[in-house]
Design a protein around this motif. Structure first.
Motif, PDB file in Angstrom:
ATOM      1  N   VAL A  95       0.822  -1.216   0.000  1.00 21.38           N
ATOM      2  CA  VAL A  95       0.000   0.000   0.000  1.00 21.38           C
ATOM      3  C   VAL A  95       0.857   1.268   0.000  1.00 21.38           C
ATOM      4  O   VAL A  95       0.609   2.182  -0.803  1.00 21.38           O
ATOM      5  CB  VAL A  95      -0.988  -0.002   1.186  1.00 21.38           C
ATOM      6  CG1 VAL A  95      -1.686   1.359   1.311  1.00 21.38           C
ATOM      7  CG2 VAL A  95      -2.031  -1.107   1.004  1.00 21.38           C
ATOM      8  N   ILE A  98       2.177   2.124  -3.355  1.00 19.11           N
ATOM      9  CA  ILE A  98       1.172   2.522  -4.339  1.00 19.11           C
ATOM     10  C   ILE A  98       0.646   3.927  -4.077  1.00 19.11           C
ATOM     11  O   ILE A  98       0.550   4.757  -4.988  1.00 19.11           O
ATOM     12  CB  ILE A  98       0.002   1.514  -4.349  1.00 19.11           C
ATOM     13  CG1 ILE A  98       0.506   0.131  -4.809  1.00 19.11           C
ATOM     14  CG2 ILE A  98      -1.120   1.995  -5.260  1.00 19.11           C
ATOM     15  CD1 ILE A  98      -0.521  -0.963  -4.687  1.00 19.11           C
ATOM     16  N   VAL A  99       0.315   4.202  -2.808  1.00 19.02           N
ATOM     17  CA  VAL A  99      -0.319   5.489  -2.487  1.00 19.02           C
ATOM     18  C   VAL A  99       0.643   6.455  -1.809  1.00 19.02           C
ATOM     19  O   VAL A  99       0.269   7.590  -1.508  1.00 19.02           O
ATOM     20  CB  VAL A  99      -1.557   5.271  -1.584  1.00 19.02           C
ATOM     21  CG1 VAL A  99      -2.537   4.314  -2.235  1.00 19.02           C
ATOM     22  CG2 VAL A  99      -1.146   4.749  -0.204  1.00 19.02           C
ATOM     23  N   PHE A 102       0.991  10.150  -2.639  1.00 14.36           N
ATOM     24  CA  PHE A 102      -0.212  10.987  -2.516  1.00 14.36           C
ATOM     25  C   PHE A 102      -0.652  11.218  -1.077  1.00 14.36           C
ATOM     26  O   PHE A 102      -1.387  12.168  -0.806  1.00 14.36           O
ATOM     27  CB  PHE A 102      -1.365  10.338  -3.282  1.00 14.36           C
ATOM     28  CG  PHE A 102      -1.008   9.934  -4.681  1.00 14.36           C
ATOM     29  CD1 PHE A 102      -0.895  10.880  -5.696  1.00 14.36           C
ATOM     30  CD2 PHE A 102      -0.755   8.608  -4.989  1.00 14.36           C
ATOM     31  CE1 PHE A 102      -0.557  10.506  -6.983  1.00 14.36           C
ATOM     32  CE2 PHE A 102      -0.412   8.220  -6.279  1.00 14.36           C
ATOM     33  CZ  PHE A 102      -0.315   9.172  -7.279  1.00 14.36           C
ATOM     34  N   VAL A 103      -0.210  10.378  -0.151  1.00 14.33           N
ATOM     35  CA  VAL A 103      -0.645  10.506   1.240  1.00 14.33           C
ATOM     36  C   VAL A 103       0.549  10.368   2.164  1.00 14.33           C
ATOM     37  O   VAL A 103       1.633   9.939   1.759  1.00 14.33           O
ATOM     38  CB  VAL A 103      -1.711   9.446   1.597  1.00 14.33           C
ATOM     39  CG1 VAL A 103      -2.939   9.583   0.706  1.00 14.33           C
ATOM     40  CG2 VAL A 103      -1.127   8.047   1.474  1.00 14.33           C
ATOM     41  N   ALA A 108      -1.078   5.894   4.867  1.00 13.60           N
ATOM     42  CA  ALA A 108      -0.791   4.666   4.123  1.00 13.60           C
ATOM     43  C   ALA A 108      -0.835   3.454   5.044  1.00 13.60           C
ATOM     44  O   ALA A 108      -1.394   2.408   4.698  1.00 13.60           O
ATOM     45  CB  ALA A 108       0.571   4.766   3.446  1.00 13.60           C
ATOM     46  N   LEU A 111      -4.425   2.689   5.846  1.00 14.17           N
ATOM     47  CA  LEU A 111      -5.092   2.011   4.733  1.00 14.17           C
ATOM     48  C   LEU A 111      -4.711   0.527   4.682  1.00 14.17           C
ATOM     49  O   LEU A 111      -5.540  -0.323   4.361  1.00 14.17           O
ATOM     50  CB  LEU A 111      -4.723   2.690   3.417  1.00 14.17           C
ATOM     51  CG  LEU A 111      -5.297   4.088   3.188  1.00 14.17           C
ATOM     52  CD1 LEU A 111      -4.744   4.694   1.898  1.00 14.17           C
ATOM     53  CD2 LEU A 111      -6.825   4.041   3.132  1.00 14.17           C
TER      54      LEU A 111
END
Length: 364
Positions: A95, A98-99, A102-103, A108, A111
């Protein structure tokens, strides 16, 4: 869908599930290594394999006792909890990559936790076949990667060899794994991979394997008599989960009302069942080769791959195709002798092709 297409689709789906476990493990080898998730201090120690087999035997005995005393619910909750844990290991690595752009790291991580809890919730409240298979690929890839970085080449080869022999003995000799398979499959958790043979198949609506294993059979939605065989189950994962090995099939013997005759065979089955351990155990060698060998490296995006690991993966698929052929012929067989044998043979060929000596390939 004609008969030939059904068989090819089932075999193709099984191969894809195995590839999913293999690719997942190869994608996680480096992240797990960098995160220090090795389960042992010295992965080259051959006694690690002996310890693992010992833990596996104890776990098998405890599970059989739990089924005998109607503690199935406890085993189910325990294995769902383990599923959440392994899923978190996987998502905690995937995760953020991937993210992450952006965060924040905290978001993360949150998530990843939510995703792992979602896997557990889906298994607890809606264990349909596609939920089981999806969770199985996640767990299988994670477990194989964890063991791959924890078992050096010699321990991994010993592990696969011992488990192949044990699987054969437990299926053709003592047959105690048949009892374990019966109990575990009824729990509807990702210790098996479910491959539907019909588009209308529902794992949730399927009857208990108690009915499948008895000669008397049971009524299904198609009013067919049900009988079948469940071959081997090889538990696994001392630090991860209790997986099962071997191939299983549910035979639906359709009654031909027009001519009063009964047909049996692969085409009458609603689904095939392959133990998750059948995918995980040989993939341990795939992941180990990728983690501990720096020869024959192949430049493939996302995953860590070299010729020995590729050979082990292809050898496993070859063993799987042979196993599927026998299962579709209606013969129950232990899965790990074929699968582990294929993995070891493919690994050795890949190692020799990459320039390693046989002694070096074995880890001596």
């Amino acid at each position: 869908m004609n008969d030939r297409t059904r068989i090819l689709a089932a075999v193709g789906a099984t191969v894809l599930l195995f590839l999913g476990v293999q690719l997942g493990a190869l994608a996680l080898v480096d992240p797990f290594s960098e995160s220090g998730r090795q389960a042992v201090e010295n992965p080259e120690d051959p006694t690690n394999s002996i310890l693992y087999v010992g833990v596996m035997l104890v776990a098998t005995g405890l599970m059989l006792a739990a089924f005998k005393y109607d503690l199935d619910w406890l085993i189910r909750l325990l294995l769902i909890g383990v599923s959440v844990m392994i899923s978190w290991y996987v998502f905690a690595e995937l995760v953020p990559s991937i993210v992450g752009p952006f965060v924040s790291n905290g978001v993360a991580s949150g998530l990843a936790i939510v995703a792992s809890l979602a896997v557990g919730g889906a298994l607890l409240w809606y264990p349909e076949w596609y939920v089981i298979d999806s969770a199985g690929v996640i767990m299988g890839g994670g477990a194989a990667a964890l063991f791959g970085i924890s078992f050096g080449l010699l321990p991994a080869l010993l592990l696969l060899s011992v488990l192949a022999i044990y699987d054969a003995i437990s299926v053709y000799g003592t047959e105690h794994m048949l009892d374990l398979a019966e109990g575990v499959m009824d729990l509807k958790i990702p210790v098996v991979l479910v491959i539907p043979m019909t588009l209308s198949y529902s794992y949730l609506a399927a009857g208990s394997t108690d009915d499948v294993l008895e000669d008397g059979g049971t009524e299904t939605e198609t009013e067919a008599e049900t009988n079948g065989d469940i071959p081997s189950d090889t538990p696994g994962n001392d630090t991860t989960d209790e997986t099962t090995g071997g191939a299983a099939q549910t035979d639906d013997t359709a009654t031909a009302e027009n001519d009063g005759q009964t047909e049996e065979g692969a085409l009458d089955r609603d689904a095939l069942f392959i133990g998750l351990g059948d995918a995980v155990i040989p993939t341990v060698l795939v992941a180990s080769a990728a983690a501990f060998l720096d020869v024959g490296t192949l430049a493939v995006p996302v995953i860590t791959l070299n010729l020995p690991a590729l050979g082990a993966a292809l050898g496993t698929i070859a063993g799987l195709l042979a196993l599927m052929y026998m299962v579709l012929e209606g013969r129950a067989h232990a899965g790990l002798p074929l699968l582990n044998g294929g993995a070891i043979g493919g690994y050795l060929l890949g190692a020799l092709a990459s320039g390693l000596s046989l002694a070096a390939a074995i880890g001596l």
